[in-house]
Design a protein around this motif. Structure first.
Motif, mmCIF file in Angstrom:
data_model
loop_
_atom_site.group_PDB
_atom_site.id
_atom_site.type_symbol
_atom_site.label_atom_id
_atom_site.label_comp_id
_atom_site.label_asym_id
_atom_site.label_seq_id
_atom_site.Cartn_x
_atom_site.Cartn_y
_atom_site.Cartn_z
ATOM 1 N N LYS A 210 0.830 -1.214 0.000
ATOM 2 C CA LYS A 210 0.000 0.000 0.000
ATOM 3 C C LYS A 210 0.857 1.254 0.000
ATOM 4 O O LYS A 210 0.573 2.224 -0.717
ATOM 5 C CB LYS A 210 -0.922 -0.007 1.216
ATOM 6 C CG LYS A 210 -1.825 1.223 1.304
ATOM 7 C CD LYS A 210 -2.720 1.153 2.521
ATOM 8 C CE LYS A 210 -3.623 2.376 2.589
ATOM 9 N NZ LYS A 210 -4.516 2.332 3.781
ATOM 10 N N SER A 234 -8.029 -3.714 -3.131
ATOM 11 C CA SER A 234 -8.367 -4.099 -1.762
ATOM 12 C C SER A 234 -9.875 -4.122 -1.523
ATOM 13 O O SER A 234 -10.349 -4.765 -0.581
ATOM 14 C CB SER A 234 -7.696 -3.163 -0.759
ATOM 15 O OG SER A 234 -8.204 -1.843 -0.874
ATOM 16 N N ARG A 240 -10.521 -10.084 -1.720
ATOM 17 C CA ARG A 240 -10.716 -10.222 -0.272
ATOM 18 C C ARG A 240 -10.969 -11.679 0.108
ATOM 19 O O ARG A 240 -10.513 -12.161 1.142
ATOM 20 C CB ARG A 240 -11.871 -9.332 0.189
ATOM 21 C CG ARG A 240 -11.564 -7.853 0.040
ATOM 22 C CD ARG A 240 -12.822 -7.030 0.194
ATOM 23 N NE ARG A 240 -13.274 -7.014 1.574
ATOM 24 C CZ ARG A 240 -13.151 -5.965 2.388
ATOM 25 N NH1 ARG A 240 -12.580 -4.862 1.950
ATOM 26 N NH2 ARG A 240 -13.590 -6.014 3.628
#
Length: 248
Positions: A210, A234, A240
């Protein structure tokens, strides 16, 4: 930004097992690009294909629009595509500076001048110290590499990669096994290196991804699941579920 490295339809089979399956990948020049995914997703195999440590079963690899699919690893490295490995590889009995001097002689004619005194390496010392400063190792220049912390050994390995004057650096899990302090050191090294180079990295630490990466490709079972910025991937329900283990 232009594309510096591209894979088209990249596939690798080991007998009946397909480790990388029809992967299309475009690496933008001057970017930091991450490959992420669960264990067994094909990330390291993809790295091995891009750097020619493995030959693809099918597909094409292009570097600045030049087809490098059938080149050998040494030829690819000479073009400026340099990689690191998951296990740190430095000469522990040599100082950090001597490790850098060994790497710096590679782009010169010195490796072929075996009859000359090792003192000729001193002509490269200023550059070695400059590279050491780039990765925050200037205070460890004369210390044996074997005495460095794990994070600083990884920083030294990245420094030797930088010394080879790459155009594209491929880093395979550069943060593996590190504590928080070492992660911060190596993240700064990668960020600094990316000022004038393209960086592709396999990484499991999502906070690092990130913070560092403009582009992220998620692999699952050897295929590209999704690609985009970190915030975009994300929020993807498939990511996920596959990578983070939850659809919540």
């Amino acid at each position: 930004m232009s594309t510096v490295l591209r894979a088209q339809g990249l596939t690798k089979r080991f007998g009946g097992f397909v480790a990388v399956d029809d992967v299309n990948l475009s690496i933008r020049e001057g970017s930091i690009h991450a490959l992420i995914g669960p264990n067994g997703a094909g990330k390291t195999t993809c790295f091995n294909l891009l750097t020619k440590f493995l030959q693809p079963t099918t597909g094409q690899i292009l570097f600045r629009d030049r087809d490098i699919t059938r080149l050998e690893p040494a030829e690819v490295a000479r073009l400026g595509i340099i990689r690191s490995f998951q296990i740190s590889a430095v000469f522990g009995s040599l100082t950090a500076g001597e490790n850098l001097l060994m790497a710096l002689q590679r782009p010169t004619a010195l490796p072929n001048c075996f009859w000359r005194s090792s003192s000729v390496l001193l002509s490269l010392e200023d550059r070695a110290r400059e590279v050491a400063r780039t990765v925050n190792l200037h205070g460890y220049f004369d210390r044996p590499a074997g005495e460095l912390s794990y994070g600083r050994k990884r920083a030294l390995e990245i420094a030797t990669t930088i010394a080879l004057e790459p155009q594209v650096m491929l880093l395979d899990e550069p943060m593996a096994g590190m504590g928080l302090e070492d992660v911060a050191v190596v993240a700064d090294v990668i960020r600094e290196a990316a000022r004038d180079k393209t960086v592709v990295m396999v990484e499991h630490n999502l906070k690092v991804v990130k913070d560092l990466c403009e582009r992220v490709t998620v692999l699952q079972r050897g295929q590209v699941l999704v690609e985009g910025g970190y915030d975009e991937i994300s929020e993807n329900a498939q990511v996920r579920s596959a990578y983070m283990g939850s659809e919540q």
